[in-house]
Motif scaffolding. Structure first.
Motif, PDB file in Angstrom:
ATOM      1  N   TYR A   1       0.823  -1.220   0.000  1.00  0.00           N
ATOM      2  CA  TYR A   1       0.000   0.000   0.000  1.00  0.00           C
ATOM      3  C   TYR A   1       0.850   1.259   0.000  1.00  0.00           C
ATOM      4  CZ  TYR A   1      -2.158   4.043   2.173  1.00  0.00           C
ATOM      5  OH  TYR A   1      -2.535   5.336   2.449  1.00  0.00           O
TER       6      TYR A   1
ATOM      7  N   SER B   1      -7.664   3.710  -6.763  1.00  0.00           N
ATOM      8  CA  SER B   1      -7.423   3.457  -5.338  1.00  0.00           C
ATOM      9  C   SER B   1      -7.636   1.976  -5.098  1.00  0.00           C
ATOM     10  CB  SER B   1      -8.393   4.266  -4.468  1.00  0.00           C
ATOM     11  OG  SER B   1      -9.728   3.808  -4.675  1.00  0.00           O
TER      12      SER B   1
ATOM     13  N   TYR C   1       8.976   0.118  -6.567  1.00  0.00           N
ATOM     14  CA  TYR C   1       7.740  -0.520  -6.116  1.00  0.00           C
ATOM     15  C   TYR C   1       8.069  -1.944  -5.677  1.00  0.00           C
ATOM     16  CZ  TYR C   1       5.174   3.333  -8.292  1.00  0.00           C
ATOM     17  OH  TYR C   1       4.683   4.575  -8.619  1.00  0.00           O
TER      18      TYR C   1
ATOM     19  N   THR D   1       3.491   7.335  -4.679  1.00  0.00           N
ATOM     20  CA  THR D   1       3.198   7.748  -6.051  1.00  0.00           C
ATOM     21  C   THR D   1       2.566   9.134  -6.084  1.00  0.00           C
ATOM     22  OG1 THR D   1       2.918   5.451  -6.780  1.00  0.00           O
ATOM     23  CG2 THR D   1       1.880   7.138  -8.128  1.00  0.00           C
ATOM     24  N   GLU D   2       1.702   9.404  -5.108  1.00  0.00           N
ATOM     25  CA  GLU D   2       1.066  10.716  -4.994  1.00  0.00           C
ATOM     26  C   GLU D   2       2.079  11.784  -4.588  1.00  0.00           C
ATOM     27  OE1 GLU D   2      -2.238  13.454  -4.821  1.00  0.00           O
ATOM     28  OE2 GLU D   2      -2.143  11.412  -5.610  1.00  0.00           O
TER      29      GLU D   2
ATOM     30  N   PHE E   1       1.309  -1.732  -4.998  1.00  0.00           N
ATOM     31  CA  PHE E   1       0.257  -1.181  -5.857  1.00  0.00           C
ATOM     32  C   PHE E   1       0.848  -0.049  -6.689  1.00  0.00           C
ATOM     33  CE2 PHE E   1      -2.160  -3.082  -2.401  1.00  0.00           C
ATOM     34  CZ  PHE E   1      -3.230  -3.677  -3.062  1.00  0.00           C
TER      35      PHE E   1
ATOM     36  N   LEU F   1      -5.615   8.374  -6.305  1.00  0.00           N
ATOM     37  CA  LEU F   1      -4.465   9.153  -6.743  1.00  0.00           C
ATOM     38  C   LEU F   1      -4.915  10.319  -7.615  1.00  0.00           C
ATOM     39  CD1 LEU F   1      -1.933   6.345  -7.771  1.00  0.00           C
ATOM     40  CD2 LEU F   1      -1.675   7.954  -5.869  1.00  0.00           C
TER      41      LEU F   1
ATOM     42  N   LEU G   1      -0.435   2.168  -9.087  1.00  0.00           N
ATOM     43  CA  LEU G   1      -1.720   2.599  -9.630  1.00  0.00           C
ATOM     44  C   LEU G   1      -1.581   3.847 -10.486  1.00  0.00           C
ATOM     45  CD1 LEU G   1      -4.082   2.033  -6.558  1.00  0.00           C
ATOM     46  CD2 LEU G   1      -3.232   0.394  -8.262  1.00  0.00           C
TER      47      LEU G   1
ATOM     48  N   ILE H   1       1.195   3.675  -2.913  1.00  0.00           N
ATOM     49  CA  ILE H   1       0.137   4.578  -3.377  1.00  0.00           C
ATOM     50  C   ILE H   1       0.414   6.007  -2.913  1.00  0.00           C
ATOM     51  CG2 ILE H   1      -2.344   5.034  -3.433  1.00  0.00           C
ATOM     52  CD1 ILE H   1      -2.821   2.052  -3.043  1.00  0.00           C
TER      53      ILE H   1
END
Length: 233
Positions: free
Chosen positions: A81, A112, A101, A87-88, A105, A170, A107, A84
């Motif tokens: 998790y 989400s 990674y 990444t944001e 995830f 995201l 993404l 995520i």
């Protein structure tokens, strides 16, 4: 970058859901033994507070602050998790040289965990979730290939995870601009290897480890060697 430049950079470790920075206890020494400076972060969405409402954006804010405070370049290694909010957080971070990674995830904007599951989490009335309610046996799911004592200690440290963190989508996808690596855990029972395989297609390059979900606990030396060799490419 040269090896000397990499050795001066920071590796920021971002843990996954239900965990905290203590999960890296076997992995950090392996990285420092290879001459790397290591930093960790505790995500606000994971805590012992049953009424905690911190979400993915709160996690991203903490990661961004840690990246901005770092001296020099940063390689962000995000597990499960944790990838995520990573990444944001780093989409516009000029000092992030690579986003790794780790059985994670990966993404795209607008996605989400909730959207992938068909709205399973957004319909929950509970502010937080226990790993022991989410999985039949978290110790086996997360640490099935780790030494029994290590698995027992890691499972005893699991905390609650906010439902909100799984629901917030995201707004951006850093991997579109930041060089990225995906490490597939071939024996993972928490995040299906087939799903990881599909996610890894978004990365610049990918590797495989014959490990379960938490290779930082079961194969810390092998993982450290892989990550440092990848950084030196």
């Amino acid at each position: 970058m040269t090896t000397a430049e990499n050795n001066k950079s920071t590796i920021l470790l971002v843990h996954g859901a239900w965990h905290n920075a203590s999960c890296w206890e076997k992995f950090v020494p392996e990285l420092t033994a290879r001459g790397r400076h290591v930093d960790t972060v505790d995500l606000p969405s994971a805590s012992a507070d049953a009424e905690n409402t911190a979400g993915m954006y709160d996690d991203a804010r903490v990661i961004r602050e840690r990246v901005e405070a770092a001296e020099g370049l940063v390689t962000v290694v995000a597990h499960s998790y944790g990838a995520i909010p990573a990444t944001e957080a780093v989409a516009d971070a000029a000092n992030v040289s690579r986003l790794v990674y780790l059985s994670a995830f990966m993404l795209d904007a607008g996605e989400s965990i909730d959207s992938l599951s068909g709205g399973k989490f957004s319909g929950s009335d509970s502010a937080t979730m226990s790993a022991f309610g989410h999985y039949e046996d978290p110790k086996t799911t997360f640490y099935g290939d780790a030494a029994p004592d290590d698995a027992e200690r890691a499972a005893s440290r699991l905390v609650l995870q906010t439902t909100r963190s799984f629901c917030e989508p995201l707004t951006t996808a850093a991997w579109k601009d930041v060089p990225s690596t995906y490490i597939i855990a071939e024996q993972d029972t928490a995040l299906a290897p087939e799903f990881q395989e599909a996610m890894s297609a978004r990365a610049e390059r990918s590797y495989r480890l014959a490990s379960g979900h938490s290779s930082f606990l079961s194969m810390p030396a092998e993982l450290a060697q892989l990550i440092t060799a990848d950084a030196d490419r």
